[in-house]
Design a protein around this motif. Sequence first.
Motif, PDB file in Angstrom:
ATOM      1  N   LEU A  18       1.447  15.171   6.281  1.00 16.93           N
ATOM      2  CA  LEU A  18       0.598  13.993   6.147  1.00 16.93           C
ATOM      3  C   LEU A  18      -0.215  13.861   7.427  1.00 16.93           C
ATOM      4  O   LEU A  18       0.330  13.531   8.482  1.00 16.93           O
ATOM      5  CB  LEU A  18       1.453  12.735   5.924  1.00 16.93           C
ATOM      6  CG  LEU A  18       2.537  12.814   4.845  1.00 16.93           C
ATOM      7  CD1 LEU A  18       3.274  11.468   4.746  1.00 16.93           C
ATOM      8  CD2 LEU A  18       1.956  13.208   3.498  1.00 16.93           C
ATOM      9  N   VAL A  73      -1.754  16.268   2.766  1.00 12.80           N
ATOM     10  CA  VAL A  73      -2.414  15.060   2.263  1.00 12.80           C
ATOM     11  C   VAL A  73      -3.139  14.414   3.433  1.00 12.80           C
ATOM     12  O   VAL A  73      -2.555  14.204   4.501  1.00 12.80           O
ATOM     13  CB  VAL A  73      -1.401  14.067   1.653  1.00 12.80           C
ATOM     14  CG1 VAL A  73      -2.140  12.856   1.079  1.00 12.80           C
ATOM     15  CG2 VAL A  73      -0.573  14.743   0.567  1.00 12.80           C
ATOM     16  N   THR A  74      -4.406  14.097   3.237  1.00 12.03           N
ATOM     17  CA  THR A  74      -5.223  13.533   4.306  1.00 12.03           C
ATOM     18  C   THR A  74      -6.132  12.449   3.743  1.00 12.03           C
ATOM     19  O   THR A  74      -6.087  12.141   2.552  1.00 12.03           O
ATOM     20  CB  THR A  74      -6.034  14.637   5.002  1.00 12.03           C
ATOM     21  OG1 THR A  74      -6.734  14.077   6.130  1.00 12.03           O
ATOM     22  CG2 THR A  74      -7.050  15.269   4.059  1.00 12.03           C
ATOM     23  N   ASP A  75      -6.964  11.870   4.597  1.00  5.46           N
ATOM     24  CA  ASP A  75      -7.891  10.827   4.157  1.00  5.46           C
ATOM     25  C   ASP A  75      -9.269  11.413   3.898  1.00  5.46           C
ATOM     26  O   ASP A  75      -9.538  12.577   4.207  1.00  5.46           O
ATOM     27  CB  ASP A  75      -7.950   9.689   5.181  1.00  5.46           C
ATOM     28  CG  ASP A  75      -8.357  10.190   6.556  1.00  5.46           C
ATOM     29  OD1 ASP A  75      -9.560  10.396   6.784  1.00  5.46           O
ATOM     30  OD2 ASP A  75      -7.464  10.390   7.401  1.00  5.46           O
ATOM     31  N   THR A 109       3.185   8.034  10.067  1.00 10.10           N
ATOM     32  CA  THR A 109       2.659   8.264   8.723  1.00 10.10           C
ATOM     33  C   THR A 109       3.801   8.368   7.721  1.00 10.10           C
ATOM     34  O   THR A 109       3.714   7.855   6.604  1.00 10.10           O
ATOM     35  CB  THR A 109       1.791   9.533   8.684  1.00 10.10           C
ATOM     36  OG1 THR A 109       0.898   9.545   9.796  1.00 10.10           O
ATOM     37  CG2 THR A 109       0.963   9.580   7.407  1.00 10.10           C
ATOM     38  N   ASP A 146      -3.922  12.432   9.177  1.00 11.77           N
ATOM     39  CA  ASP A 146      -5.212  11.754   9.076  1.00 11.77           C
ATOM     40  C   ASP A 146      -6.300  12.582   9.747  1.00 11.77           C
ATOM     41  O   ASP A 146      -6.025  13.580  10.417  1.00 11.77           O
ATOM     42  CB  ASP A 146      -5.132  10.339   9.670  1.00 11.77           C
ATOM     43  CG  ASP A 146      -4.955  10.342  11.168  1.00 11.77           C
ATOM     44  OD1 ASP A 146      -5.907  10.706  11.878  1.00 11.77           O
ATOM     45  OD2 ASP A 146      -3.863   9.974  11.648  1.00 11.77           O
ATOM     46  N   GLU A 155      -5.777   4.537   7.262  1.00 11.31           N
ATOM     47  CA  GLU A 155      -5.745   5.923   6.775  1.00 11.31           C
ATOM     48  C   GLU A 155      -4.320   6.348   6.436  1.00 11.31           C
ATOM     49  O   GLU A 155      -4.080   7.006   5.414  1.00 11.31           O
ATOM     50  CB  GLU A 155      -6.342   6.871   7.819  1.00 11.31           C
ATOM     51  CG  GLU A 155      -7.831   6.734   8.013  1.00 11.31           C
ATOM     52  CD  GLU A 155      -8.187   5.692   9.068  1.00 11.31           C
ATOM     53  OE1 GLU A 155      -7.323   4.843   9.400  1.00 11.31           O
ATOM     54  OE2 GLU A 155      -9.332   5.732   9.558  1.00 11.31           O
ATOM     55  N   LYS A 156      -3.377   5.980   7.293  1.00 10.02           N
ATOM     56  CA  LYS A 156      -1.982   6.347   7.042  1.00 10.02           C
ATOM     57  C   LYS A 156      -1.463   5.719   5.759  1.00 10.02           C
ATOM     58  O   LYS A 156      -0.731   6.356   4.991  1.00 10.02           O
ATOM     59  CB  LYS A 156      -1.118   5.919   8.228  1.00 10.02           C
ATOM     60  CG  LYS A 156      -1.386   6.708   9.500  1.00 10.02           C
ATOM     61  CD  LYS A 156      -0.622   6.124  10.679  1.00 10.02           C
ATOM     62  CE  LYS A 156      -0.941   6.857  11.958  1.00 10.02           C
ATOM     63  NZ  LYS A 156      -0.270   6.246  13.136  1.00 10.02           N
ATOM     64  N   ALA A 187      -6.705  11.291   0.002  1.00  8.77           N
ATOM     65  CA  ALA A 187      -6.305   9.961  -0.449  1.00  8.77           C
ATOM     66  C   ALA A 187      -7.445   9.280  -1.194  1.00  8.77           C
ATOM     67  O   ALA A 187      -8.613   9.433  -0.841  1.00  8.77           O
ATOM     68  CB  ALA A 187      -5.867   9.112   0.761  1.00  8.77           C
ATOM     69  N   ILE A 227      -2.993   7.621   2.825  1.00 10.59           N
ATOM     70  CA  ILE A 227      -2.336   8.929   2.700  1.00 10.59           C
ATOM     71  C   ILE A 227      -0.955   8.770   2.071  1.00 10.59           C
ATOM     72  O   ILE A 227      -0.559   9.553   1.198  1.00 10.59           O
ATOM     73  CB  ILE A 227      -2.237   9.592   4.086  1.00 10.59           C
ATOM     74  CG1 ILE A 227      -3.630  10.023   4.574  1.00 10.59           C
ATOM     75  CG2 ILE A 227      -1.284  10.795   4.062  1.00 10.59           C
ATOM     76  CD1 ILE A 227      -3.655  10.432   6.033  1.00 10.59           C
ATOM     77  N   SER A 280       4.550  14.733   9.723  1.00  8.76           N
ATOM     78  CA  SER A 280       3.220  14.744  10.318  1.00  8.76           C
ATOM     79  C   SER A 280       3.277  15.584  11.589  1.00  8.76           C
ATOM     80  O   SER A 280       4.264  16.266  11.860  1.00  8.76           O
ATOM     81  CB  SER A 280       2.743  13.320  10.611  1.00  8.76           C
ATOM     82  OG  SER A 280       1.376  13.321  10.964  1.00  8.76           O
TER      83      SER A 280
END
Length: 255
Positions: A207, A231-233, A103, A209, A78-79, A254, A82, A173
Amino acid sequence: MLAAERQRQILEKVRRHGTVRTTDLAKGFSVTEETIRRDLDLLGRRGHLRRTHGGAMNATAPLGELSQQEREERQLDEKQAIAREAVRLLLPGETVLLDASTTALEFASNLPEGLPLRVVTYSLAVVERLATRDEDIELVQLGGMYEQRGRRFSGIITENSLRSLRIDRFIFSGGGLHPTLGVSEPNPEQARLKRMMLEHCTWRCALLDHTKFGVKTDYFFAAPNELEVIVTDRESRAYAKSHLKEQPYDLRFAR
């Protein structure tokens, strides 16, 4: 499989990996996500784990901040996703400040070749990751008192060094995101430092997740109206749809 045996195996997964996802558990045990949610809710009420959005985390882990190595191992896919999305926001010639989050470390790893930037950081891990880059990146390390567990610098020297620089974008983050209270940290010194950095820059991007959504840690440092972008997943979509309506920031998922 009996519910008790499934719950025992869920706990083993949580203790082995630190966090688990509802969707992954449902597929692994061939049951519905609602069944897994009931299992996690029961285990959470009994104090065996801590519920998070989309899953659960180890209740035996300390509530305080994890080490750099422990953080690097969590939600790595995920990171990275992102980070790939976030670097699309950069413009040539900007000065970008990165915090000491893992992240942000992945963000540094995904900076495109040939994009001229000045990268400022207090993270030793970020410096090591970018040290071999060509002349397209001017790397600035903020000094200070070194903290081995977090592999980062902090204190008055760090803060004074930052004040002497122009910062276009702050990429960071946090330990959690609350819909109305904003982004928080479990470490008070990191929250204070990030607050100062937030006030010093002109554009701010978090950032985060999906495991951070709906989570409150002890020290809030960034209110929702102080963020330009999060910004995330993709796993965060359901939470965002329910809890993050009409937010003042741009929410990017993302790809």
